[in-house]
Design a protein around this motif. Structure first.
Motif, mmCIF file in Angstrom:
data_model
loop_
_atom_site.group_PDB
_atom_site.id
_atom_site.type_symbol
_atom_site.label_atom_id
_atom_site.label_comp_id
_atom_site.label_asym_id
_atom_site.label_seq_id
_atom_site.Cartn_x
_atom_site.Cartn_y
_atom_site.Cartn_z
ATOM 1 N N LEU A 193 28.805 47.941 36.828
ATOM 2 C CA LEU A 193 29.416 49.261 36.989
ATOM 3 C C LEU A 193 30.456 49.232 38.101
ATOM 4 C CD1 LEU A 193 29.578 52.305 36.294
ATOM 5 C CD2 LEU A 193 27.923 52.657 38.125
ATOM 6 N N THR A 194 30.171 48.537 39.182
ATOM 7 C CA THR A 194 31.110 48.469 40.303
ATOM 8 C C THR A 194 32.396 47.776 39.875
ATOM 9 O OG1 THR A 194 29.292 48.475 41.882
ATOM 10 C CG2 THR A 194 31.422 47.666 42.679
ATOM 11 N N ARG A 195 32.291 46.709 39.098
ATOM 12 C CA ARG A 195 33.501 46.035 38.599
ATOM 13 C C ARG A 195 34.250 46.938 37.616
ATOM 14 N NH1 ARG A 195 34.771 40.991 40.442
ATOM 15 N NH2 ARG A 195 33.027 39.673 41.045
ATOM 16 N N ALA A 196 33.527 47.673 36.781
ATOM 17 C CA ALA A 196 34.177 48.593 35.838
ATOM 18 C C ALA A 196 34.948 49.667 36.608
ATOM 19 C CB ALA A 196 33.138 49.231 34.921
ATOM 20 N N TRP A 197 34.351 50.215 37.640
ATOM 21 C CA TRP A 197 34.989 51.221 38.480
ATOM 22 C C TRP A 197 36.223 50.638 39.165
ATOM 23 C CZ3 TRP A 197 34.849 51.378 44.031
ATOM 24 C CH2 TRP A 197 35.248 52.590 44.601
ATOM 25 N N THR A 198 36.104 49.403 39.653
ATOM 26 C CA THR A 198 37.228 48.719 40.286
ATOM 27 C C THR A 198 38.344 48.472 39.270
ATOM 28 O OG1 THR A 198 35.703 47.660 41.836
ATOM 29 C CG2 THR A 198 37.887 46.686 41.638
ATOM 30 N N LEU A 199 37.966 48.088 38.059
ATOM 31 C CA LEU A 199 38.941 47.863 36.987
ATOM 32 C C LEU A 199 39.763 49.128 36.741
ATOM 33 C CD1 LEU A 199 40.043 46.062 34.654
ATOM 34 C CD2 LEU A 199 38.177 46.977 33.260
ATOM 35 N N VAL A 200 39.097 50.254 36.645
ATOM 36 C CA VAL A 200 39.797 51.527 36.428
ATOM 37 C C VAL A 200 40.745 51.808 37.589
ATOM 38 C CG1 VAL A 200 39.481 54.037 36.243
ATOM 39 C CG2 VAL A 200 38.028 52.480 34.923
ATOM 40 N N ARG A 201 40.320 51.526 38.790
ATOM 41 C CA ARG A 201 41.184 51.732 39.957
ATOM 42 C C ARG A 201 42.404 50.816 39.913
ATOM 43 N NH1 ARG A 201 37.691 53.343 45.115
ATOM 44 N NH2 ARG A 201 39.677 52.825 46.042
ATOM 45 N N PHE A 202 42.220 49.566 39.452
ATOM 46 C CA PHE A 202 43.353 48.648 39.308
ATOM 47 C C PHE A 202 44.337 49.160 38.250
ATOM 48 C CE2 PHE A 202 40.791 44.779 40.931
ATOM 49 C CZ PHE A 202 41.208 45.004 42.230
ATOM 50 N N PHE A 203 43.820 49.763 37.183
ATOM 51 C CA PHE A 203 44.692 50.351 36.164
ATOM 52 C C PHE A 203 45.425 51.563 36.733
ATOM 53 C CE2 PHE A 203 42.996 47.560 33.080
ATOM 54 C CZ PHE A 203 43.825 47.620 31.972
ATOM 55 N N ASP A 204 44.710 52.410 37.469
ATOM 56 C CA ASP A 204 45.324 53.597 38.058
ATOM 57 C C ASP A 204 46.434 53.230 39.041
ATOM 58 O OD1 ASP A 204 43.624 55.184 36.569
ATOM 59 O OD2 ASP A 204 42.281 55.646 38.254
ATOM 60 N N SER A 205 46.258 52.124 39.748
ATOM 61 C CA SER A 205 47.269 51.698 40.725
ATOM 62 C C SER A 205 48.330 50.796 40.093
ATOM 63 C CB SER A 205 46.599 50.997 41.906
ATOM 64 O OG SER A 205 45.990 49.799 41.473
ATOM 65 N N LYS A 206 48.287 50.637 38.779
ATOM 66 C CA LYS A 206 49.279 49.874 38.016
ATOM 67 C C LYS A 206 49.302 48.386 38.375
ATOM 68 C CE LYS A 206 51.364 53.657 36.199
ATOM 69 N NZ LYS A 206 50.252 54.429 35.751
ATOM 70 N N MET A 207 48.157 47.846 38.789
ATOM 71 C CA MET A 207 48.066 46.410 39.050
ATOM 72 C C MET A 207 47.708 45.657 37.774
ATOM 73 S SD MET A 207 46.111 46.619 42.703
ATOM 74 C CE MET A 207 46.142 44.888 43.104
ATOM 75 N N LEU A 208 46.989 46.328 36.879
ATOM 76 C CA LEU A 208 46.611 45.765 35.590
ATOM 77 C C LEU A 208 47.048 46.713 34.486
ATOM 78 C CD1 LEU A 208 42.945 44.569 36.327
ATOM 79 C CD2 LEU A 208 44.965 43.116 36.114
ATOM 80 N N GLN A 209 47.173 46.173 33.288
ATOM 81 C CA GLN A 209 47.477 46.965 32.101
ATOM 82 C C GLN A 209 46.896 46.222 30.905
ATOM 83 O OE1 GLN A 209 51.805 46.856 32.023
ATOM 84 N NE2 GLN A 209 51.765 45.285 30.443
ATOM 85 N N THR A 210 47.061 46.764 29.710
ATOM 86 C CA THR A 210 46.644 46.027 28.521
ATOM 87 C C THR A 210 47.877 45.546 27.779
ATOM 88 O OG1 THR A 210 46.510 48.027 27.169
ATOM 89 C CG2 THR A 210 44.466 47.287 28.219
ATOM 90 N N ALA A 211 47.707 44.414 27.081
ATOM 91 C CA ALA A 211 48.757 43.867 26.218
ATOM 92 C C ALA A 211 48.140 43.646 24.851
ATOM 93 C CB ALA A 211 49.294 42.559 26.795
ATOM 94 N N CYS A 212 48.951 43.806 23.828
ATOM 95 C CA CYS A 212 48.491 43.635 22.454
ATOM 96 C C CYS A 212 48.571 42.161 22.069
ATOM 97 C CB CYS A 212 49.350 44.488 21.524
ATOM 98 S SG CYS A 212 48.793 44.461 19.816
#
Length: 184
Positions: free
Chosen positions: A118-137
Motif C-alpha cells: 500500500l505504501t508503494r502504491a501511495w508513493t506511485l500515485v504521488r509520483f504520477f501527481d508530481s509528473k515524475m512517472l506516466q504510462t505509455a502504451c
C-alpha cells in the motif's frame, strides 16, 4: 461545533484503522490523517501487536520501472486511473479502493507479501501527481505501463511482450521446481 470535530476525529480514526489493516507505514498515516504521531503509534500497536516498521519511505521512481514491480505497478495505476475517471472518488479513498481491487486481481499469495505494498502504491500515485512517472502504451499488446516521464516512448514494448531473460527465475521459483521434481 463540538459534534463536528468528534465526527471528524472518528472518521480519521476509521481511516487510520483501514490504512493500517492494508499495511500502511507510519509516514503514510501521518500524511493522510490529522491524528497525532503518538495516537497513530498506539493505534498501530493495538491493531498489529507490534511497533510500526522504521525507516524511510521509498523515494526512487526506478523501483517501479524494473520488470516485476512494473507489471504490478501498471496494473495498480490503471485501476486507480479508472476509479478516478469513472467512480467519482479521489485522494486516499481512491488509493485504498484501487489497492483492494489490485489485491483481488493478483489473488492469494500463499502467505507472501504482494509485490506492491500500500505504501508503494501511495508513493506511485504521488509520483504520477508530481509528473515524475506516466504510462505509455505498448506497441505490441496495447496495454498501458508505468514509465519515466522524460524517457522516449516511441515504439515502447512492455515487459510482458519482451520479457527479460531472467524473468521469474528466482530462488523461490527454483526451489518450487525442485520440490515438484522430487515429488514426481
Amino acid at each position: 461545533m463540538a459534534k463536528k470535530s468528534v465526527v471528524t476525529e472518528a472518521q480519521e480514526i476509521r481511516l487510520a484503522i483501514d490504512l493500517i489493516n492494508l499495511g500502511a507505514r507510519l509516514q503514510l498515516l501521518e500524511s493522510e490523517t490529522s491524528l497525532s504521531r503518538e495516537r497513530l503509534l498506539k493505534l498501530y500497536k493495538e491493531l498489529k501487536g507490534v511497533s510500526p516498521p522504521k525507516g524511510m519511505l521509498p523515494f526512487s521512481t526506478d523501483w517501479f520501472i524494473t520488470w516485476q514491480p512494473n507489471i504490478h505497478s501498471s496494473l495498480y495505476i490503471n485501476i486507480h486511473n479508472y476509479l478516478l475517471e469513472h467512480a467519482g472518488i479521489s485522494g486516499i479513498e481512491a488509493v485504498m479502493k484501487a489497492y483492494r481491487l489490485y489485491l483481488e486481481q493478483i489473488g492469494p499469495q500463499g502467505g507472501d507479501e504482494p509485490v506492491l505494498s500500500l505504501t508503494r502504491a501511495w508513493t506511485l500515485v504521488r509520483f504520477f501527481d508530481s509528473k515524475m512517472l506516466q504510462t505509455a502504451c505498448c506497441g505490441e499488446c496495447g496495454g498501458h505501463f508505468v514509465v519515466h516521464q522524460l524517457d522516449l516512448h516511441d515504439h515502447y514494448v512492455c515487459g510482458l511482450c519482451h520479457m527479460p531473460s531472467r524473468a521469474g527465475k528466482t530462488k523461490k521459483a527454483k526451489n518450487a521446481t525442485a520440490l515438484l521434481a522430487a515429488a514426481a
